[in-house]
Scaffold this motif. Sequence first.
Motif, PDB file in Angstrom:
ATOM      1  N   ARG B 249       0.823  -1.208   0.000  1.00 55.07           N
ATOM      2  CA  ARG B 249       0.000   0.000   0.000  1.00 55.07           C
ATOM      3  C   ARG B 249       0.864   1.270   0.000  1.00 55.07           C
ATOM      4  O   ARG B 249       0.814   2.083   0.937  1.00 55.07           O
ATOM      5  CB  ARG B 249      -0.962   0.009   1.184  1.00 55.07           C
ATOM      6  N   PRO B 250       1.653   1.467  -1.052  1.00 56.67           N
ATOM      7  CA  PRO B 250       2.554   2.630  -1.091  1.00 56.67           C
ATOM      8  C   PRO B 250       1.787   3.939  -1.243  1.00 56.67           C
ATOM      9  O   PRO B 250       0.619   3.945  -1.645  1.00 56.67           O
ATOM     10  CB  PRO B 250       3.397   2.358  -2.341  1.00 56.67           C
ATOM     11  N   GLY B 251       2.464   5.031  -0.896  1.00 61.56           N
ATOM     12  CA  GLY B 251       1.848   6.351  -1.010  1.00 61.56           C
ATOM     13  C   GLY B 251       1.723   6.829  -2.448  1.00 61.56           C
ATOM     14  O   GLY B 251       0.828   7.621  -2.767  1.00 61.56           O
ATOM     15  N   ALA B 252       2.621   6.368  -3.301  1.00 60.21           N
ATOM     16  CA  ALA B 252       2.596   6.802  -4.698  1.00 60.21           C
ATOM     17  C   ALA B 252       3.464   5.869  -5.540  1.00 60.21           C
ATOM     18  O   ALA B 252       4.278   5.112  -5.002  1.00 60.21           O
ATOM     19  CB  ALA B 252       3.108   8.243  -4.832  1.00 60.21           C
ATOM     20  N   VAL B 253       3.256   5.926  -6.855  1.00 58.58           N
ATOM     21  CA  VAL B 253       4.113   5.234  -7.823  1.00 58.58           C
ATOM     22  C   VAL B 253       4.763   6.324  -8.673  1.00 58.58           C
ATOM     23  O   VAL B 253       4.069   7.227  -9.154  1.00 58.58           O
ATOM     24  CB  VAL B 253       3.282   4.294  -8.725  1.00 58.58           C
ATOM     25  N   TRP B 254       6.082   6.260  -8.819  1.00 59.62           N
ATOM     26  CA  TRP B 254       6.807   7.263  -9.631  1.00 59.62           C
ATOM     27  C   TRP B 254       7.346   6.567 -10.875  1.00 59.62           C
ATOM     28  O   TRP B 254       8.082   5.593 -10.758  1.00 59.62           O
ATOM     29  CB  TRP B 254       7.956   7.837  -8.797  1.00 59.62           C
TER      30      TRP B 254
END
Lengths: 476, 476
Positions: B249-254
């Motif tokens: 459950r990461p905060g964002a994908v870059w």
Amino acid sequence: MDLGMAAKRYETLADDIAASIARGTLKPGDRLPSVRQARASRNVSAATVFEAYYLLESRGLIQSRPRSGYYVAAPPTKARAAVPTAPSQPDGQAREVKITDLIFDMLQAATRREVVPLGSAFPSPLFFPLPRLGRALAASATHLDPWSTVEHLTPGSLELRRQIAQRYLLDGVRADVDEIVVTNGAMEALNLCLAATCKPGSAVVVESPCFYACLQALERQGLRAIEVATDPRTGVDLEALDTILVRDRPGAVWVMTNFQNPLGGSMPAEKKQALVDLVHRHRVPLIEDDVYHELYFDPQRPASTKAFDRDGWVLHCSSFSKTLAPGYRIGWANAGRFAREVAQQKLGASLATSIPVQLALASYLERGSYDRHLRGLRARLRTQRDVYAAFIGDVFPAGTRVAHPDGGYFLWVELPEGCDALALAQRALAEGISVSPGPIFSPAGAFRNCVRINFGHPLDARVEAALTRVGEMAGG
Amino acid sequence: MDLGMAAKRYETLADDIAASIARGTLKPGDRLPSVRQARASRNVSAATVFEAYYLLESRGLIQSRPRSGYYVAAPPTKARAAVPTAPSQPDGQAREVKITDLIFDMLQAATRREVVPLGSAFPSPLFFPLPRLGRALAASATHLDPWSTVEHLTPGSLELRRQIAQRYLLDGVRADVDEIVVTNGAMEALNLCLAATCKPGSAVVVESPCFYACLQALERQGLRAIEVATDPRTGVDLEALDTILVRDRPGAVWVMTNFQNPLGGSMPAEKKQALVDLVHRHRVPLIEDDVYHELYFDPQRPASTKAFDRDGWVLHCSSFSKTLAPGYRIGWANAGRFAREVAQQKLGASLATSIPVQLALASYLERGSYDRHLRGLRARLRTQRDVYAAFIGDVFPAGTRVAHPDGGYFLWVELPEGCDALALAQRALAEGISVSPGPIFSPAGAFRNCVRINFGHPLDARVEAALTRVGEMAGG
């Protein structure tokens, strides 16, 4: 208008007329010569006469009457307002900061030109030599060495850092160009200094009240704020600060020791020295937001904390945004022992500061007209301080207290107890007037009966009407 | 040089000569007319001839011989180098990032003009229309409306945001100007997007390898990195990404889906769509660093993830720094549902982006010469890709693999197993040559036998000597 170029002639004319008023040669109610008459008798251009009258009007010495001309004004009525004197008494708790949502829309609305900018963070953009700066930028941009776009990346143009270092000499500070990092305005410099010294969750000591943008920076970096008792005239209480440094071991102390925003007070030089000694003793970084330093009204230039900084614990931040080049977004951090960390933060945050703009400012500063521009700006702001304070004394409710800053362009106004400044700001904005309510200057939401009034715009009829209306709202 | 203004004449001359070479009228080893002869027979200036020969040389079609003149070059030898094909296989652990100290001095050294810039992040500054931009900046600065210095604060100049929105139309994207925030380059945009979507301690999914500045941004914001398996040609493995999204459950994908830095690969359009669908399904923000989008070599313009973004989960960041205006520091975030948070972050981080510079770019873009400039830049970079790849194939040790990007200006080079790219980079820098070693593109320090080579500078004798020397070091 370009003060640097045209200042002399109209200022001389204005000074002559002011002297005649002071001597009583011209009396309250006397009509001044028409622009055409003055032009002929003085052998100057109409623009010069207009500028001189405009300046005298902004100083409150003359008044225009529609379709009639200019008249010597009545001397200002004695202000009913007193000056606030009691230091703040915050509870000393470290708080999470949640301010951005409260102030975002208010700040955004205040940037519209149709809003009367009593709540603005900037002085009138008309007070700056934008055409001359524009020519400097034109020259730097059209003759840009392509390789400079790589070489002048962070820490920034060496020429500009040299010019900044030369200005430090005026304060008796030998700045090391290698410790200066050029930034996108002071706001970025302050953020980078916080990031270089604190970890998320750290506490930072702030003044009470303090500049709301300091709170925004703390909020976005997940830092907590501890308010320290602050005297409206002489800044933070050093004993209270000492207690906090021992008890809370904060990551940094953030101060404005010159013309503090919003209070307008300044630390005496000895107190600055004691403050720097204190943070040295505790080995705590002192982040100074010193953007109003150059806007002093007394003949004597104020001291800089950096002058007392022997071990590099002071991270001194400033910019040209309030003094020379609004909108250009050039500031710097002179970061002492943290210079390398601040440069690393800058690379990671935004890589570099616009290079043609850096070169334009370096070239403007090298030509040496900055000081002449500053003298004009200081005189103008000093006059406006008096005119605004007197006017507010007249139209605000009895019991109002108005600060008397010796620099900058903000008046801290304490309304009578019970006034709700947040509600007042909302109502004023609905009528096209911005004011900055006290609670945005405090992580605890204190100063509910205070507002900060910007006096950096000429007190024309529109501003008079707005101040009168805000006074009515505050009174009712 | 100003490609926009002067492009036509020397490009026509170069094309004529290239056609003669292609037809066999000029054969390998033939001497070209001297500059004086060509000037007389073509009735053009010496500068035009010089520029044409320079261009042909950068395309590998002709070679200069000292004190003798220009000769038709031998056709490039068949490169010994193969293209890397295996996707990376990171361990999927979330890691604290500690990269800045490793790379800071290396990056700083590489900005000196005397260092051969094989490790640089920028193409040659000579490839940009800096004089024409300078004239646009001169005009915007000398006619600056003082009130624009307040009105064009964050989110930025409406004119510039409109011009940016118009370029999105080329990708079939109807961008909302209210969702665009102008920033100090893409680097600031990406930082603000991270801050708007993640809290300190959050994990962010990154490509493997990924751009080192992404890791710097994560490090300074206290974010952890999870590397996801990445195909060198088609980008992140969507199944592996799905697993991470469920598990961590990461905060964002870059991501960089176009001409990824450092690999050079690009996602096919259908895979972009699947990626956007995936983050929509998991309600995870997708931060796209898309600064190389405009630098495509194929006739077909690549797709944008933003074209598939129906619910505003894509925060699309780009800039003009790599395509038009190096050193001007103008970028933007088109931040979808996070636009308000990104604007708040911008206000708190640096208040605003330089206003005369914003207006200059808006005015340049409005005049419509951007596309002509881009066509020239793309052709030049495409040629240099081939020339560099062939040269590296010749001078690097056997077993080297070289990527074949369809855009941008980076070659990802896999050296034979056992090569230590960090040591190689240090040795090369000691000899005045920068290269970017593989481990700076990985939070786990992987890719020890890889280097990224910048092909954005003409392959002149100095660069040839540098590549040859790096190849020797890699072989021994």
